[in-house]
Design a protein around this motif. Structure first.
Motif: not given
Lengths: 79, 234
Positions: B57-58, B62, B94, B101, B103-104
């Motif tokens: 998901l990211r 989770m 999160e 956040v 990110m990639r």
């Protein structure tokens, strides 16, 4: 009932994967591609039959887990 | 002194962190499993590096919602210092305990090498043993370390001195060329407004004695030791 949830990066958030796809399309000779943005499609099958309640559930799922609203927008349709 | 490392499925720096904390505190370290709802009293909680839940998901998404985290969030809000390293930083973002956040990486490449960072905020329980402006050589190992927040949030972070470490070159120059992942404003680590919750991408637990190739991460452990001693003395 099935929810098709589309999650996309907000405008202005850099999308390096989209950029890489854009480059690959150009490499394959596809002209005229101005921009590529990559997102996610999540399908959730619900046992709920009431549309209003299904919408509430899906929105809570998106807000709580499926999307990070700092960088992502979501939209969905029930099918 | 009690410290706790949270273990998620896919954590892989949890035991390195345990060894480092044992060395720093001289006490045994509790390992708390993600599925537990019970969290023993602890003076300090660490969220370790790794790939919790396979980064599905990211990264961190989770893990942030796992049963143990409700307790971790409650402890954070009641003032327990929390450190998130790498995936732990992603988890903290999160949960919303830290803004922004990860990110990639802008390069899309996994980056696993030593980088340099400059300590910008030594007034946290995890950096107080460093001088402001100290330059550390320290490893990073991540695919998603590209710190993003909108311009207003970034200005707030800067205004409140919440940037803890920033990528720089060997001379301490915060240059674009020293940024391994495309992070906004070369941000490698931040803290919350209380300065007790810290997240960083570099791995101090991988470089705290000469046998590991360097000692620049030792300051994080010394900081923990000092912070705890100070807290006990009060």
């Amino acid at each position: 009932m099935k929810a098709r949830i589309e999650i996309t990066l907000k405008a202005g958030v850099l999308d390096p994967q989209g950029k890489a796809i854009e480059g690959a399309l150009a490499g394959l000779g596809f002209g005229g591609v101005d921009e590529v943005r990559q997102g996610k499609l999540i399908e959730v099958t619900l046992s709920e039959t009431d549309e209003k309640s299904a919408r509430q559930q899906v929105e809570k799922m998106c807000d709580d887990l499926l999307a990070n609203t700092v960088i992502e927008n979501y939209s969905y349709e029930l099918v | 002194m009690k410290s706790t490392v949270i273990v998620f499925p896919g954590s892989n720096c949890d035991r390195d962190m345990k060894v480092a904390l044992e060395k720093a505190t001289g006490s045994t370290v509790d390992m708390a499993w993600h599925g537990d709802t019970d969290l023993k009293p602890s003076d300090l909680i660490v969220l370790p590096g790794g790939f919790s839940y396979g980064d599905y998901l990211r990264p961190g998404a989770m893990a942030a919602k796992s049963p143990i985290m409700a307790n971790v969030i409650a402890r954070a809000k009641s003032g327990t210092p929390i450190l998130g390293i790498c995936n732990g930083f992603q988890v903290l973002c999160e949960t919303g305990l830290l803004p922004g956040v990860l990110m990639r990486n802008a390069s899309l490449r996994y980056v696993c090498r030593d980088v340099h960072v400059k300590v910008e905020q030594p007034e946290t329980p995890f950096t107080l043993a460093y001088q402001k402006g100290a330059i550390l050589r320290i490893p990073v190992a991540h695919h998603d370390g590209n710190y993003f927040a909108d311009a207003d949030q970034l200005d707030r972070l800067e205004g409140e001195d919440q940037v803890v470490v920033r990528y720089c070159n060997e001379d301490g120059n915060v240059a674009a060329s020293a940024n391994p992942n495309g992070s906004q404003r070369n941000i490698a680590g931040i803290c919350d407004g209380s300065r007790r919750i810290v997240g960083m991408m570099p791995h101090p637990e991988r470089l705290f004695e000469s046998a590991l190739g360097g000692c620049d991460g030792l300051g994080v452990l010394d900081s923990i030791k000092q912070a705890v001693n100070t807290a006990v003395a009060h």
